[in-house]
Write an enzyme that holds these catalytic residues in place. Sequence first.
Site, PDB file in Angstrom:
ATOM      1  N   LYS A  19       0.853  -1.189   0.000  1.00 34.22           N
ATOM      2  CA  LYS A  19       0.000   0.000   0.000  1.00 34.22           C
ATOM      3  C   LYS A  19       0.889   1.238   0.000  1.00 34.22           C
ATOM      4  O   LYS A  19       1.866   1.315   0.758  1.00 34.22           O
ATOM      5  CB  LYS A  19      -0.893   0.007   1.246  1.00 34.22           C
ATOM      6  CG  LYS A  19      -2.130   0.893   1.116  1.00 34.22           C
ATOM      7  CD  LYS A  19      -3.150   0.279   0.188  1.00 34.22           C
ATOM      8  CE  LYS A  19      -4.522   0.937   0.340  1.00 34.22           C
ATOM      9  NZ  LYS A  19      -5.529   0.307  -0.539  1.00 34.22           N
ATOM     10  N   THR A  43      -4.207  -5.158   0.760  1.00 31.93           N
ATOM     11  CA  THR A  43      -3.560  -3.859   0.978  1.00 31.93           C
ATOM     12  C   THR A  43      -4.402  -2.967   1.879  1.00 31.93           C
ATOM     13  O   THR A  43      -3.868  -2.079   2.548  1.00 31.93           O
ATOM     14  CB  THR A  43      -3.272  -3.151  -0.356  1.00 31.93           C
ATOM     15  OG1 THR A  43      -4.500  -2.858  -1.034  1.00 31.93           O
ATOM     16  CG2 THR A  43      -2.376  -4.008  -1.234  1.00 31.93           C
ATOM     17  N   HIS A  85      22.066  27.719 -10.536  1.00 26.42           N
ATOM     18  CA  HIS A  85      22.865  28.844 -11.020  1.00 26.42           C
ATOM     19  C   HIS A  85      22.136  30.180 -10.884  1.00 26.42           C
ATOM     20  O   HIS A  85      20.926  30.283 -11.069  1.00 26.42           O
ATOM     21  CB  HIS A  85      23.235  28.634 -12.486  1.00 26.42           C
ATOM     22  CG  HIS A  85      23.991  27.370 -12.747  1.00 26.42           C
ATOM     23  ND1 HIS A  85      25.249  27.144 -12.231  1.00 26.42           N
ATOM     24  CD2 HIS A  85      23.656  26.260 -13.463  1.00 26.42           C
ATOM     25  CE1 HIS A  85      25.659  25.943 -12.632  1.00 26.42           C
ATOM     26  NE2 HIS A  85      24.715  25.390 -13.368  1.00 26.42           N
TER      27      HIS A  85
END
EC number: 1.7.3.3
Length: 287
Positions: free
Chosen positions: A11, A58, A248
């Site tokens: 899950k 699940t 940058h």
Amino acid sequence: MATLIDNRYGKARVRVLRVFKGPNEYHKVFDFDCRVLLRGAEFSETYLTGDNSKVVATDTMKNTVYVIAQKEEFKSLEEYGILLGKHFLATYSWVNGVEVVMRENQWRRIKTSNGKEQAHSFQRDREIHSVTVTSSRDKSPVVVSGIDDLLIMKTTQSGFEGFHRDKYTSLKETKDRVFATVVTANWTYNTLSVDYSKVFEQFKLSVFDIFAQTYSRSVQETLFLIAKDVISKVPQVEQVHLSLPNKHAFGFDFSRLNIENNQTVFQPVEEPSGLIEGTIKRSHSRL
């Protein structure tokens, strides 16, 4: 012929907010996303024949995440992940391995005008605490802690000189530049006897100390010095991996406007960006 060579299931994206309520309404919060995956040889039958008799639903796994969060006492998500893995291995004899992956939002206490940190009011920070706990039958759990999305910048004390040049090189050397990065890192341990929350805070301190207090001749050097500082200050840390993108910010070209450039206005560039990664391991002396 087709052969199943590996399988796991579970899950994902189970959202949990756990509040530990102490005396005088002093609360501690864990706000996290959890993923649980199970491994086991007997799970192959559901892939090969559709036999679901050994499949832990699940939905059951999701509910277990919440039950263990309420039932157990823990001081860190690393401890919680160990407890969760232990539960699945103890409950289902055919489960051979459990992987618990969590991403925790960081909430710090609000400090009000009286200078005091509030007991139950919080402000969310940007960085994410990541945790992976891998539990296997008859083996000690393996814990990996980490941090994501820690954005830092300094506006001087960074340069980049002496690099290799060839016919495709256009970058100018500099002794003074803006250095910004988003720290992503993880680290492993050589023991389970760890104050995981304290190590997480120490990792951030090492990042801040090295980044802010040393001149950076390259992102690579800064990366190594951060990891070296963590390893020297936390004996329980065995290995550190860091990923530092170079965010940058180039000086704006005022020459086109016939205006003198005094190096106070810059143009941040999101992409492309440099990406520097490294893995540093503790050195063990040989007697």
